[in-house]
Write a protein that holds these residues in place. Structure first.
Motif, PDB file in Angstrom:
ATOM      1  N   UNK A 189       1.511  -1.401  -0.016  1.00 46.77           N
ATOM      2  CA  UNK A 189       0.062  -0.308   0.048  1.00 46.77           C
ATOM      3  C   UNK A 189       1.014   1.373  -0.334  1.00 46.77           C
ATOM      4  N   UNK A 190       0.638   2.321  -0.450  1.00 48.60           N
ATOM      5  CA  UNK A 190       0.919   3.465  -0.548  1.00 48.60           C
ATOM      6  C   UNK A 190       0.144   3.970   0.736  1.00 48.60           C
ATOM      7  N   UNK A 191       0.916   5.177   1.593  1.00 48.46           N
ATOM      8  CA  UNK A 191       0.695   5.630   2.606  1.00 48.46           C
ATOM      9  C   UNK A 191       0.392   7.277   2.562  1.00 48.46           C
ATOM     10  N   UNK A 192      -0.433   7.509   3.181  1.00 53.48           N
ATOM     11  CA  UNK A 192      -0.827   8.973   3.126  1.00 53.48           C
ATOM     12  C   UNK A 192      -0.395   9.422   4.087  1.00 53.48           C
ATOM     13  N   UNK A 193      -0.225  10.518   4.823  1.00 50.52           N
ATOM     14  CA  UNK A 193      -0.308  10.666   6.209  1.00 50.52           C
ATOM     15  C   UNK A 193      -0.612  12.633   6.691  1.00 50.52           C
ATOM     16  N   UNK A 194      -1.653  12.492   6.860  1.00 55.07           N
ATOM     17  CA  UNK A 194      -2.036  14.147   6.972  1.00 55.07           C
ATOM     18  C   UNK A 194      -1.457  14.587   7.937  1.00 55.07           C
ATOM     19  N   UNK A 195      -0.769  15.777   8.097  1.00 57.78           N
ATOM     20  CA  UNK A 195      -0.357  16.104   8.740  1.00 57.78           C
ATOM     21  C   UNK A 195      -1.513  17.152   9.737  1.00 57.78           C
ATOM     22  N   UNK A 196      -1.735  16.837  11.105  1.00 63.44           N
ATOM     23  CA  UNK A 196      -2.361  17.479  12.062  1.00 63.44           C
ATOM     24  C   UNK A 196      -3.494  16.713  12.148  1.00 63.44           C
ATOM     25  N   UNK A 197      -4.007  15.349  11.510  1.00 62.51           N
ATOM     26  CA  UNK A 197      -5.539  15.329  11.297  1.00 62.51           C
ATOM     27  C   UNK A 197      -5.442  14.231  11.566  1.00 62.51           C
TER      28      UNK A 197
ATOM     29  N   UNK B 130     -10.291  16.159   6.136  1.00 63.49           N
ATOM     30  CA  UNK B 130      -9.707  17.289   6.661  1.00 63.49           C
ATOM     31  C   UNK B 130     -10.979  18.050   6.618  1.00 63.49           C
ATOM     32  N   UNK B 131     -11.029  19.344   7.322  1.00 63.62           N
ATOM     33  CA  UNK B 131     -12.526  20.373   7.178  1.00 63.62           C
ATOM     34  C   UNK B 131     -12.130  21.085   6.312  1.00 63.62           C
ATOM     35  N   UNK B 132     -13.390  21.410   5.609  1.00 62.76           N
ATOM     36  CA  UNK B 132     -13.013  22.551   4.269  1.00 62.76           C
ATOM     37  C   UNK B 132     -12.450  24.153   4.776  1.00 62.76           C
ATOM     38  N   UNK B 133     -12.428  24.170   6.068  1.00 60.43           N
ATOM     39  CA  UNK B 133     -11.637  25.628   6.150  1.00 60.43           C
ATOM     40  C   UNK B 133     -10.170  25.458   6.128  1.00 60.43           C
ATOM     41  N   UNK B 134      -9.848  24.049   6.288  1.00 59.56           N
ATOM     42  CA  UNK B 134      -8.323  23.603   6.476  1.00 59.56           C
ATOM     43  C   UNK B 134      -7.503  23.176   5.274  1.00 59.56           C
ATOM     44  N   UNK B 135      -8.028  23.913   3.765  1.00 56.98           N
ATOM     45  CA  UNK B 135      -7.681  23.629   2.445  1.00 56.98           C
ATOM     46  C   UNK B 135      -5.812  23.788   2.020  1.00 56.98           C
ATOM     47  N   UNK B 136      -5.177  24.191   3.056  1.00 60.13           N
ATOM     48  CA  UNK B 136      -3.995  22.862   3.293  1.00 60.13           C
ATOM     49  C   UNK B 136      -4.229  21.581   2.873  1.00 60.13           C
ATOM     50  N   UNK B 137      -4.531  20.905   4.670  1.00 61.23           N
ATOM     51  CA  UNK B 137      -4.982  19.857   3.948  1.00 61.23           C
ATOM     52  C   UNK B 137      -5.795  18.713   3.433  1.00 61.23           C
ATOM     53  N   UNK B 138      -6.894  19.766   2.899  1.00 65.98           N
ATOM     54  CA  UNK B 138      -7.789  19.413   1.996  1.00 65.98           C
ATOM     55  C   UNK B 138      -6.956  18.617   0.642  1.00 65.98           C
ATOM     56  N   UNK B 139      -6.275  19.931   0.133  1.00 66.73           N
ATOM     57  CA  UNK B 139      -5.094  20.359  -1.256  1.00 66.73           C
ATOM     58  C   UNK B 139      -3.813  19.198  -1.107  1.00 66.73           C
ATOM     59  N   UNK B 140      -3.478  18.636   0.281  1.00 62.78           N
ATOM     60  CA  UNK B 140      -2.207  17.636  -0.188  1.00 62.78           C
ATOM     61  C   UNK B 140      -3.323  16.560   0.537  1.00 62.78           C
ATOM     62  N   UNK B 141      -4.931  15.794   0.819  1.00 61.09           N
ATOM     63  CA  UNK B 141      -5.403  14.991   0.191  1.00 61.09           C
ATOM     64  C   UNK B 141      -5.523  14.556  -1.009  1.00 61.09           C
ATOM     65  N   UNK B 142      -5.752  15.925  -1.622  1.00 64.10           N
ATOM     66  CA  UNK B 142      -6.341  15.829  -3.625  1.00 64.10           C
ATOM     67  C   UNK B 142      -5.620  15.570  -3.919  1.00 64.10           C
ATOM     68  N   UNK B 143      -3.955  15.853  -3.482  1.00 65.15           N
ATOM     69  CA  UNK B 143      -3.188  15.597  -4.182  1.00 65.15           C
ATOM     70  C   UNK B 143      -2.553  13.937  -4.596  1.00 65.15           C
ATOM     71  N   UNK B 144      -2.585  13.381  -3.229  1.00 58.89           N
ATOM     72  CA  UNK B 144      -2.602  12.008  -3.211  1.00 58.89           C
ATOM     73  C   UNK B 144      -3.295  11.136  -3.794  1.00 58.89           C
TER      74      UNK B 144
END
Length: 85
Positions: free
Chosen positions: A47-55, A60-74
């Motif tokens: 498996x590929x593991x993507x860790x969401x920082x501070x997740x 992630x909440x819609x207000x945390x654009x950085x986390x959402x962008x990272x998850x979307x990119x993964x």
């Protein structure tokens, strides 16, 4: 948590898996990401593991654009590796 680990360990070797995991998820237990990484090391598939920082456990909440962008990119990166049929 043995029951959760058993589900992951039962996945077949040819399966492509992306695990999106919050680093602060309370369900990881006292060993945190180390416990998950130990299970991943025993899995038949790779498996590929993507860790969401501070997740946490939730997406992630819609207000945390950085986390959402990272998850979307993964997700997009992982999907791009899958064969098209």
């Amino acid at each position: 948590h043995v029951a959760r680990a058993m589900h992951l360990l039962a996945l077949p070797s040819g399966l492509r898996v992306l695990i999106v995991q919050g680093e602060c998820d309370a369900f990881l237990g006292p060993r945190g990401l180390g416990a998950l990484r130990a299970v991943i090391g025993r899995m038949a598939c790779a498996p590929v593991l993507h860790v969401v920082a501070r997740g946490g456990h939730d997406m992630p909440a819609a207000s945390d654009l950085k986390q959402l962008t990272a998850v979307r990119q993964a997700l997009l990166t992982f999907l791009a590796t899958l064969p098209c049929e």
